[in-house]
Scaffold this motif. Structure first.
Motif, PDB file in Angstrom:
ATOM      1  N   PRO A  50      -1.773  -7.673   8.688  1.00 15.45           N
ATOM      2  CA  PRO A  50      -0.936  -6.587   9.220  1.00 15.45           C
ATOM      3  C   PRO A  50      -1.165  -5.282   8.468  1.00 15.45           C
ATOM      4  O   PRO A  50      -1.444  -5.287   7.258  1.00 15.45           O
ATOM      5  N   LEU A  51      -1.058  -4.173   9.180  1.00 14.36           N
ATOM      6  CA  LEU A  51      -1.228  -2.851   8.583  1.00 14.36           C
ATOM      7  C   LEU A  51       0.133  -2.221   8.316  1.00 14.36           C
ATOM      8  O   LEU A  51       1.079  -2.426   9.080  1.00 14.36           O
ATOM      9  N   PRO A  52       0.256  -1.399   7.262  1.00 16.52           N
ATOM     10  CA  PRO A  52       1.548  -0.799   6.903  1.00 16.52           C
ATOM     11  C   PRO A  52       1.833   0.494   7.670  1.00 16.52           C
ATOM     12  O   PRO A  52       2.348   1.466   7.109  1.00 16.52           O
ATOM     13  N   HIS A  53       1.484   0.530   8.947  1.00 10.75           N
ATOM     14  CA  HIS A  53       1.632   1.759   9.730  1.00 10.75           C
ATOM     15  C   HIS A  53       2.751   1.619  10.765  1.00 10.75           C
ATOM     16  O   HIS A  53       2.965   0.536  11.317  1.00 10.75           O
ATOM     17  N   VAL A  54       3.421   2.742  11.015  1.00  8.94           N
ATOM     18  CA  VAL A  54       4.446   2.810  12.055  1.00  8.94           C
ATOM     19  C   VAL A  54       3.875   3.612  13.218  1.00  8.94           C
ATOM     20  O   VAL A  54       3.410   4.745  13.037  1.00  8.94           O
ATOM     21  N   ILE A  55       3.901   3.021  14.400  1.00  9.22           N
ATOM     22  CA  ILE A  55       3.307   3.641  15.591  1.00  9.22           C
ATOM     23  C   ILE A  55       4.392   3.884  16.636  1.00  9.22           C
ATOM     24  O   ILE A  55       5.265   3.037  16.851  1.00  9.22           O
ATOM     25  N   ARG A  56       4.317   5.025  17.279  1.00 11.11           N
ATOM     26  CA  ARG A  56       5.231   5.336  18.374  1.00 11.11           C
ATOM     27  C   ARG A  56       4.465   5.260  19.694  1.00 11.11           C
ATOM     28  O   ARG A  56       3.383   5.833  19.824  1.00 11.11           O
ATOM     29  N   VAL A 203      -7.000   0.058  18.442  1.00 16.43           N
ATOM     30  CA  VAL A 203      -6.046   0.777  17.588  1.00 16.43           C
ATOM     31  C   VAL A 203      -6.071   0.198  16.175  1.00 16.43           C
ATOM     32  O   VAL A 203      -6.079   0.936  15.186  1.00 16.43           O
ATOM     33  N   TYR A 204      -6.109  -1.113  16.096  1.00 11.53           N
ATOM     34  CA  TYR A 204      -6.149  -1.772  14.781  1.00 11.53           C
ATOM     35  C   TYR A 204      -7.414  -1.371  14.022  1.00 11.53           C
ATOM     36  O   TYR A 204      -7.358  -1.016  12.845  1.00 11.53           O
ATOM     37  N   THR A 205      -8.548  -1.424  14.682  1.00 16.49           N
ATOM     38  CA  THR A 205      -9.831  -1.081  14.040  1.00 16.49           C
ATOM     39  C   THR A 205      -9.826   0.357  13.545  1.00 16.49           C
ATOM     40  O   THR A 205     -10.321   0.664  12.450  1.00 16.49           O
ATOM     41  N   CYS A 206      -9.240   1.248  14.337  1.00 10.48           N
ATOM     42  CA  CYS A 206      -9.196   2.652  13.968  1.00 10.48           C
ATOM     43  C   CYS A 206      -8.311   2.898  12.750  1.00 10.48           C
ATOM     44  O   CYS A 206      -8.609   3.768  11.913  1.00 10.48           O
ATOM     45  N   LEU A 207      -7.229   2.121  12.614  1.00 13.20           N
ATOM     46  CA  LEU A 207      -6.242   2.394  11.570  1.00 13.20           C
ATOM     47  C   LEU A 207      -6.378   1.525  10.325  1.00 13.20           C
ATOM     48  O   LEU A 207      -5.717   1.773   9.317  1.00 13.20           O
ATOM     49  N   LYS A 208      -7.239   0.525  10.373  1.00 14.52           N
ATOM     50  CA  LYS A 208      -7.240  -0.451   9.278  1.00 14.52           C
ATOM     51  C   LYS A 208      -7.653   0.135   7.930  1.00 14.52           C
ATOM     52  O   LYS A 208      -7.257  -0.382   6.877  1.00 14.52           O
ATOM     53  N   ASP A 209      -8.440   1.200   7.933  1.00 14.01           N
ATOM     54  CA  ASP A 209      -8.888   1.780   6.669  1.00 14.01           C
ATOM     55  C   ASP A 209      -8.167   3.094   6.347  1.00 14.01           C
ATOM     56  O   ASP A 209      -8.537   3.784   5.393  1.00 14.01           O
TER      57      ASP A 209
END
Length: 213
Positions: A50-56, A203-209
């Motif tokens: 899991p990524l520590p991001h909040v998405i709207r 979306v996951y691939t874009c935000l994982k790093d």
């Protein structure tokens, strides 16, 4: 009181519309509108950290030809028609937004997924449009056509050129098992499920790093 032949004929003509109307109402009941929506199990994602991001998730809009609850179909080139007695329960933009929001939440890949009305803040936002949402009738079969475009942007960046992380369009065509509106709803559900899975992975691939500021 004696009735002349003219009076009898006049009474007969007066009675005919009443008799005819009764027959029509008994044999041809008024058609009621049937409403359809999409149903699919939550998208199953592969096990990822899991990524520590909040998405709207912003509410998706629908392109003008499909911005309606009417079920639109194509049976000729350059032509679109709409059913009279078959409709979507809500606007396609709302249907797609609700199910994509559910799937991305269910994936468990992000710290939180907010809807457009949430009062909490987020670092990233997904905006989108439903570009196509219609039934394509061919001689051999019907197909459900669904095209969705999204933009993922970083809300904390002021420069618009750097705020947009990626833009992508997803298109699926699913064959209906029968030439019926219910089969269209089933095929459209399958198309959205495939788009949902692909979108979440992107979306996951874009935000994982990435790290939130």
């Amino acid at each position: 009181m004696k009735w002349s032949n003219n009076n009898k004929i006049y009474l007969l003509f007066l009675s005919l519309p009443i008799i005819f109307g009764s027959c029509v109402s008994l044999k041809q009941p008024v058609n009621k509108i049937e409403y359809y929506t999409l149903e699919s199990p939550p998208t199953q994602m592969e096990t990822l950290n899991p990524l520590p991001h909040v998405i709207r998730m912003d509410r998706f809009t629908a392109a003008p030809p499909y911005n309606t609850t009417q079920i639109i179909y194509r049976d000729q080139s350059f032509k679109r028609n709409a059913y009279v007695y078959y409709r979507w329960q809500t606007n396609p933009g709302a249907i797609v937004t609700t199910l994509l929001n559910r799937d991305i939440k269910n994936s468990g890949l992000f710290k939180a997924v907010l809807d457009s009305g949430s009062r909490f803040s987020s670092s990233y936002m997904i905006e989108g449009t439903v570009d196509e949402f219609f039934e394509w009738d061919t001689q051999n079969a019907w197909k459900a056509i669904l095209t969705v475009s999204i933009i993922l942007n970083e809300k904390t960046v002021n420069d618009i050129q750097n705020r947009i992380l990626f833009q992508k369009t997803y298109r699926e065509a699913e064959i209906c098992q029968q030439k019926r509106p219910k089969a269209l709803a089933e095929a459209m559900s399958q198309a959205l499920s495939k788009i949902s899975q692909a979108m979440i992975k992107d979306v996951y691939t874009c935000l994982k790093d990435r790290r939130d500021l």
